[in-house]
Design a protein around this motif. Structure first.
Motif, short mmCIF file in Angstrom:
data_model
loop_
_atom_site.label_atom_id
_atom_site.label_comp_id
_atom_site.label_asym_id
_atom_site.label_seq_id
_atom_site.Cartn_x
_atom_site.Cartn_y
_atom_site.Cartn_z
N GLY A 252 0.95 -1.22 0.14
CA GLY A 252 -0.02 -0.06 -0.14
C GLY A 252 0.98 1.43 -0.02
O GLY A 252 0.41 2.29 0.26
N LYS A 253 2.12 1.31 -0.33
CA LYS A 253 2.88 2.42 -0.48
C LYS A 253 3.69 2.44 -1.92
O LYS A 253 4.23 1.41 -2.20
N PHE A 254 3.91 3.54 -2.23
CA PHE A 254 5.01 3.92 -3.32
C PHE A 254 6.20 4.04 -2.29
O PHE A 254 6.17 5.24 -1.74
N SER A 255 7.25 3.41 -2.35
CA SER A 255 8.58 3.66 -1.72
C SER A 255 9.80 3.74 -2.51
O SER A 255 9.83 3.12 -3.46
N ALA A 256 10.48 4.69 -2.41
CA ALA A 256 11.64 4.88 -3.22
C ALA A 256 12.79 5.65 -2.71
O ALA A 256 12.40 6.31 -1.27
#
Length: 95
Positions: A71-75
């Motif tokens: 549930g996250k866009f992680s970068a």
């Protein structure tokens, strides 16, 4: 519109009186050095949208990693990659 204005507008568009109490955007620094960005996408139109993980590593001074997980866009990326990280997110949202 530059990506910083765009992310502000995207965030405002998610704020519906509930989403912002549980979710949001976090931008922080890493000690190696670099950036880390987490954008919650649960309860948004992006929740089930596929994302092709990006894992670019040229060397310790030129790297970028982006993924969607739990549930996250992680970068994360080197100190020159904050704008690029946000552009990756923007391009994915607008695709």
């Amino acid at each position: 519109m530059d990506v910083f204005e765009w992310i502000e507008k995207w965030y405002v568009s998610m704020c519906d009186g509930e989403w912002e109490h549980f979710y949001g955007i976090k931008i922080n620094t890493l000690d190696n050095p670099g950036w880390v960005v987490q954008i919650d996408i649960l309860d948004t139109e992006l929740d089930n949208k596929s994302f092709q993980t990006i894992n670019n590593y040229a060397d310790d001074d030129n790297w970028l990693h982006c993924q969607v997980k739990e549930g996250k866009f992680s970068a994360s990326g080197d100190p020159t990659k904050l704008k690029e990280i946000l552009e990756v997110f923007r391009n994915w949202v607008e695709d």
